[in-house]
Design a protein around this motif. Sequence first.
Motif, short mmCIF file in Angstrom:
data_model
loop_
_atom_site.label_atom_id
_atom_site.label_comp_id
_atom_site.label_asym_id
_atom_site.label_seq_id
_atom_site.Cartn_x
_atom_site.Cartn_y
_atom_site.Cartn_z
N UNK A 579 0.84 -1.21 0.00
CA UNK A 579 0.00 0.00 0.00
C UNK A 579 0.87 1.25 0.00
N UNK A 580 1.93 1.25 0.84
CA UNK A 580 2.83 2.42 0.91
C UNK A 580 3.49 2.68 -0.45
N UNK A 581 3.99 1.61 -1.08
CA UNK A 581 4.68 1.78 -2.36
C UNK A 581 3.72 2.22 -3.46
N UNK A 582 2.50 1.69 -3.43
CA UNK A 582 1.50 2.12 -4.43
C UNK A 582 1.15 3.59 -4.25
N UNK A 583 1.00 4.03 -2.99
CA UNK A 583 0.72 5.45 -2.73
C UNK A 583 1.91 6.32 -3.16
N UNK A 584 3.13 5.85 -2.88
CA UNK A 584 4.32 6.60 -3.27
C UNK A 584 4.40 6.74 -4.78
N UNK A 585 4.06 5.67 -5.52
CA UNK A 585 4.11 5.74 -6.98
C UNK A 585 3.05 6.70 -7.51
N UNK A 586 1.87 6.72 -6.88
CA UNK A 586 0.83 7.67 -7.28
C UNK A 586 1.31 9.10 -7.05
N UNK A 587 2.00 9.34 -5.94
CA UNK A 587 2.57 10.66 -5.69
C UNK A 587 3.61 11.01 -6.75
N UNK A 588 4.46 10.04 -7.07
CA UNK A 588 5.49 10.26 -8.10
C UNK A 588 4.86 10.63 -9.43
N UNK A 589 3.69 10.04 -9.73
CA UNK A 589 2.97 10.30 -10.98
C UNK A 589 2.05 11.52 -10.88
N UNK A 590 2.11 12.25 -9.75
CA UNK A 590 1.37 13.51 -9.57
C UNK A 590 -0.14 13.28 -9.58
N UNK A 591 -0.58 12.22 -8.87
CA UNK A 591 -2.00 11.88 -8.85
C UNK A 591 -2.49 11.73 -7.42
N UNK A 592 -3.78 12.02 -7.21
CA UNK A 592 -4.40 11.88 -5.89
C UNK A 592 -5.18 10.57 -5.76
#
Length: 660
Positions: A579-592
């Motif tokens: 979950x943490x890594x998926x959230x981090x990747x969404x942040x990296x991709x500039x998405x909420x």
Amino acid sequence: MDNSYGKAKELASFLIKHYTEQLHSIILSPDPRLHYPLLVDFAELLDDNPTLAHLLFSHPAEYLLVFDEAAIWAQKVIFKDLKQWDNASVKDYVHVRINVSGSPLECPETFPSIGRVRVKHRGILLTLKGTVIRSGAIKMIEGEKIYECRNCKHRFKVYPEVETRNVIPKPTICPSQSSKFCESTRFNLIEDNKICHDYQEIKIQENAQVLGVGAIPRSIPVILKDDLVDTVKAGDDVIVTGVLTAKWSPDVKDVRCDLDPVLVANYVRRMNEVKSGIDIPDDVIMKFKQFWLDFENAPLKGRNAILRGICPQVFGLFTVKLAVALTLIGGVQHVDASGTKVRGESHLLLVGDPGTGKSQFLKFAAKLSNRSVITTGLGSTSAGLTVTAVKDGGEWMLEAGALVLADGGLCCIDEFDSMRGHDRATIHEAMEQQTISVAKAGLVTTLSTRTVVFGATNPKGQYDPDESLSVNTTLSGPLLSRFDIVLVLLDKKNPEWDAVVSSHILAEGEKENDNCNEDLTSTWPFPMLRRYIHFVKRNVRPVLSKEAENVISRYFQLQRRSATQNAARTTVRMLESLIRLAQAHARLMFRNEVTRLDAITAILCIESSMTTSAIVDSVGNALHSNFAENPDEEYAKQEMLILQKLCIIDEFPALKSNHQ
């Protein structure tokens, strides 16, 4: 004090004019025995009365006491309007605290680094910034004694001297300033008016990141009194305003006694809430948004342009660079209804042969983070990685280790397997619960370690793929399970890879002159990358979509059924890592929103850290992972493979038909 009466009246008028609300609050407070702070902005005093502001700056030891007396006078004036209130009373222990923020006193002359404190700073209102590395026990000291002259009956206070370790000297001559000087040398001590104060000593150290190469971080003791005691703890970033003085060092046989500098604090401001102070102008934010608009149809190509900016001097290593980015950005902290916290910070461990670039990544990650500490497993101080109790001047004090000093930032630990015994025992709590519970030498407390841990270690001898990671690194299974990603970098012979790497190294000199361009489509420059990571950490808070939840849930269930995977990695902790890594990747991709792409990328990161995989038939060497020419097409193939293995490809008919 000449004209102290007149100055006190002026200061009282200033307080009544600008700080009536604070004075009301103090008067209506129920306990008259407490010490109350009255926060005053120096900039406001400078605008209202420049002469008094200059006197306060140049003679703070004298005029801070006058200011405290003025606060009592101001209470008496205001008290007349508040008599009808219950518990309303004039408080005897009010201390004016001077906040220099936004005033001319923030200049380098009056706000130097700790290492630049000199004799010229003694006796003025000085401000220092640093990190608390030691915090002493809270004591009670006698604040002042009141004497009465036998000749003229003048009463006066005598204060303790810091130079003589808070000994109150006996008066030598009557200080009466009446028209006829008394000059008597005989006094009576007024025993009924014994005043005591809370007292604590801490030590602050300047931030090593602002120092040049080879410079040693300097530290200085700070004395806290009354309402300031117990307001900070080891690891806190603070700005302290006070008066620089000196005190005699403790008597040690055959050692010369020296005067050690010490700062008597007037005001302490904790900076923990604003640790992440990186300036990001609006035009830079617009560049971020425009960048993702340009890569709307090829988002992974845009992501790889960002990743190429991480440690650009190291060729390839796509998997490592992606892991470093996700670790630095991190996920979103979750707090359930009972108050239990699930950390948002991710931890990364690189296990590899010498010469595989581990230390390069550690140093680059430390530069990217706005707050970082680089150390080795043995620890940079006697406190090691966590915390220890040390004896200073006959008193036990807590000394913060690397993890506590890196609170709110990044702790890079090289030679991770060489940790001391007590660090091995306590680092489990520091990494998972993000606290360190201390019970040493009678000191019982809990310190905060909200830090990202980035570790690097060499395998024990030749890495044996047939053995578990725990055997190859001498690190226990429970400790390894704290890391969200563990990447193994093996320097295997590969002639094609060696030829490509050597060409890249030889070409580095030619590219050196082109590194300053602002073109974001190929490789991001370091300042832009640092700002971007800080911005998405602070402003993007992604939420899991139903598709992402389904993919992560199915993968976790598959791992639980798989008998080939180490049990320590198939617990709920692995699900939290996903979950943490998926959230981090969404942040990296500039998405909420966390999409299916983010969930599958998180799965690929977890797969990369396994010696055997339940999804991918053969796990490649992370050392030889390179950037794909067309990452979006490459991802589509990986996505199909993973969804088929998870038996959920039928839930995405559009994806299935496109593939066919």
